[in-house]
Write a protein that holds these residues in place. Structure first.
Motif, short mmCIF file in Angstrom:
data_model
loop_
_atom_site.label_atom_id
_atom_site.label_comp_id
_atom_site.label_asym_id
_atom_site.label_seq_id
_atom_site.Cartn_x
_atom_site.Cartn_y
_atom_site.Cartn_z
N GLY A 47 0.83 -1.20 0.00
CA GLY A 47 0.00 0.00 0.00
C GLY A 47 0.86 1.24 0.00
N GLY A 48 0.55 2.18 -0.86
CA GLY A 48 1.30 3.42 -0.94
C GLY A 48 1.18 4.27 0.32
N GLN A 49 0.14 4.03 1.13
CA GLN A 49 -0.07 4.78 2.36
C GLN A 49 0.21 3.92 3.60
OE1 GLN A 49 -0.71 8.06 1.99
NE2 GLN A 49 -0.54 7.55 -0.18
N ASP A 50 0.97 2.82 3.41
CA ASP A 50 1.27 1.90 4.51
C ASP A 50 2.27 2.54 5.47
OD1 ASP A 50 1.98 -0.20 6.17
OD2 ASP A 50 1.98 -1.67 4.57
N ARG A 51 1.85 2.77 6.69
CA ARG A 51 2.73 3.34 7.71
C ARG A 51 3.19 2.28 8.71
NH1 ARG A 51 2.66 6.38 4.09
NH2 ARG A 51 1.67 8.40 4.03
N SER A 52 2.81 1.01 8.47
CA SER A 52 3.19 -0.08 9.37
C SER A 52 4.56 -0.64 9.03
CB SER A 52 2.16 -1.22 9.29
OG SER A 52 0.92 -0.76 9.74
N ILE A 53 5.03 -0.38 7.83
CA ILE A 53 6.36 -0.82 7.42
C ILE A 53 7.12 0.40 6.94
CG2 ILE A 53 5.55 -3.14 6.85
CD1 ILE A 53 5.70 -2.34 3.88
N GLY A 54 8.40 0.22 6.74
CA GLY A 54 9.23 1.32 6.26
C GLY A 54 8.88 1.71 4.84
N ARG A 55 9.18 2.93 4.48
CA ARG A 55 8.83 3.49 3.18
C ARG A 55 9.37 2.67 2.01
NH1 ARG A 55 11.50 6.94 0.18
NH2 ARG A 55 13.01 7.38 1.82
N THR A 56 10.54 2.08 2.16
CA THR A 56 11.15 1.33 1.06
C THR A 56 11.12 -0.18 1.27
OG1 THR A 56 13.37 1.43 2.03
CG2 THR A 56 12.72 3.26 0.59
N ASP A 57 10.42 -0.66 2.31
CA ASP A 57 10.47 -2.09 2.62
C ASP A 57 9.98 -2.98 1.48
OD1 ASP A 57 11.54 -1.47 5.05
OD2 ASP A 57 9.85 -2.19 6.26
N ALA A 58 8.89 -2.62 0.82
CA ALA A 58 8.37 -3.45 -0.26
C ALA A 58 9.37 -3.53 -1.41
CB ALA A 58 7.03 -2.91 -0.75
N ALA A 59 9.94 -2.39 -1.79
CA ALA A 59 10.94 -2.37 -2.86
C ALA A 59 12.19 -3.14 -2.44
CB ALA A 59 11.29 -0.93 -3.24
N ASP A 60 12.56 -3.02 -1.16
CA ASP A 60 13.73 -3.76 -0.65
C ASP A 60 13.49 -5.26 -0.74
OD1 ASP A 60 14.90 -1.32 -0.12
OD2 ASP A 60 14.56 -1.42 2.04
N LEU A 61 12.25 -5.71 -0.43
CA LEU A 61 11.92 -7.13 -0.53
C LEU A 61 12.03 -7.61 -1.97
CD1 LEU A 61 8.84 -7.70 1.80
CD2 LEU A 61 11.08 -8.77 1.98
N ALA A 62 11.46 -6.86 -2.89
CA ALA A 62 11.52 -7.25 -4.29
C ALA A 62 12.97 -7.29 -4.79
CB ALA A 62 10.68 -6.29 -5.15
N ARG A 63 13.76 -6.30 -4.38
CA ARG A 63 15.17 -6.27 -4.78
C ARG A 63 15.94 -7.46 -4.20
NH1 ARG A 63 16.36 -1.90 -2.61
NH2 ARG A 63 15.31 -0.67 -4.17
N ALA A 64 15.66 -7.81 -2.94
CA ALA A 64 16.34 -8.95 -2.31
C ALA A 64 15.99 -10.24 -3.02
CB ALA A 64 15.96 -9.03 -0.83
N ALA A 65 14.73 -10.37 -3.45
CA ALA A 65 14.33 -11.56 -4.19
C ALA A 65 15.10 -11.64 -5.51
CB ALA A 65 12.83 -11.54 -4.45
N GLU A 66 15.14 -10.53 -6.23
CA GLU A 66 15.87 -10.49 -7.50
C GLU A 66 17.35 -10.80 -7.29
OE1 GLU A 66 15.01 -9.93 -10.69
OE2 GLU A 66 12.89 -9.45 -10.45
N ASP A 67 17.94 -10.22 -6.26
CA ASP A 67 19.36 -10.46 -5.97
C ASP A 67 19.64 -11.93 -5.68
OD1 ASP A 67 19.81 -7.76 -6.34
OD2 ASP A 67 20.05 -7.31 -4.19
N ALA A 68 18.63 -12.64 -5.13
CA ALA A 68 18.79 -14.05 -4.80
C ALA A 68 18.40 -14.96 -5.96
CB ALA A 68 17.95 -14.39 -3.56
N GLY A 69 18.00 -14.38 -7.09
CA GLY A 69 17.68 -15.18 -8.26
C GLY A 69 16.21 -15.46 -8.48
N SER A 70 15.34 -14.86 -7.67
CA SER A 70 13.90 -15.04 -7.85
C SER A 70 13.34 -13.92 -8.70
CB SER A 70 13.18 -15.01 -6.50
OG SER A 70 13.51 -16.13 -5.72
N PRO A 71 12.61 -14.25 -9.77
CA PRO A 71 11.95 -13.18 -10.51
C PRO A 71 10.93 -12.52 -9.59
CG PRO A 71 11.51 -15.34 -11.49
CD PRO A 71 12.35 -15.56 -10.31
N ALA A 72 10.97 -11.21 -9.47
CA ALA A 72 10.10 -10.50 -8.54
C ALA A 72 9.28 -9.45 -9.26
CB ALA A 72 10.91 -9.86 -7.43
N GLU A 73 8.03 -9.32 -8.83
CA GLU A 73 7.15 -8.27 -9.33
C GLU A 73 6.70 -7.45 -8.14
OE1 GLU A 73 3.99 -9.81 -11.79
OE2 GLU A 73 5.28 -11.43 -12.52
N LEU A 74 6.73 -6.13 -8.28
CA LEU A 74 6.29 -5.22 -7.22
C LEU A 74 5.13 -4.41 -7.73
CD1 LEU A 74 6.59 -3.73 -4.50
CD2 LEU A 74 8.29 -2.27 -5.62
N GLU A 75 4.02 -4.44 -7.00
CA GLU A 75 2.84 -3.65 -7.34
C GLU A 75 2.50 -2.79 -6.14
OE1 GLU A 75 1.73 -3.55 -10.26
OE2 GLU A 75 2.30 -5.45 -11.18
#
Length: 109
Positions: A47-75
């Motif tokens: 959620g773009g208005q999610d205040r329960s997690i850090g501002r970049t946490d979702a993008a960081d998760l997607a990036r970590a997946a990609e870095d580990a070899g998992s194709p990742a999609e972020l919406e």
């Protein structure tokens, strides 16, 4: 990032989990967990208005997946708060999930 201890009530949840299960849930690191998926595809919806997690946490998760070899999609459902994407972005959310499954499951697109 602000996960998982960005909300004061989370301390009570973590303590309760420790007392009930004996597992220190504060040690759960989603970045480390997602890196263990090997090459399995990952869909991260945030959620773009999610205040329960850090501002970049979702993008960081997607990036970590990609870095580990998992194709990742972020919406991002821009107007949704935490866990509200299915309700707030209903049609788009459905399309994200069904499209991801179609692309990711054997025999899919």
């Amino acid at each position: 990032g602000g996960y998982p201890l960005s909300i004061p009530g989370n301390w009570a949840i973590l303590l309760g989990g420790l007392l009930r299960t004996g597992v220190d849930m504060s040690a759960a690191d989603p970045i480390q967990a997602i890196a263990r998926l090997d090459d399995r595809p990952v869909l991260v919806v945030s959620g773009g208005q999610d205040r329960s997690i850090g501002r970049t946490d979702a993008a960081d998760l997607a990036r970590a997946a990609e870095d580990a070899g998992s194709p990742a999609e972020l919406e991002i459902c821009e107007s949704a708060a935490h866990a509200e994407a299915p309700e707030v972005c209903g049609d788009a959310y459905r399309d994200w999930v069904l499209g991801f499954l179609d692309r990711s499951l054997p025999g899919g697109g």
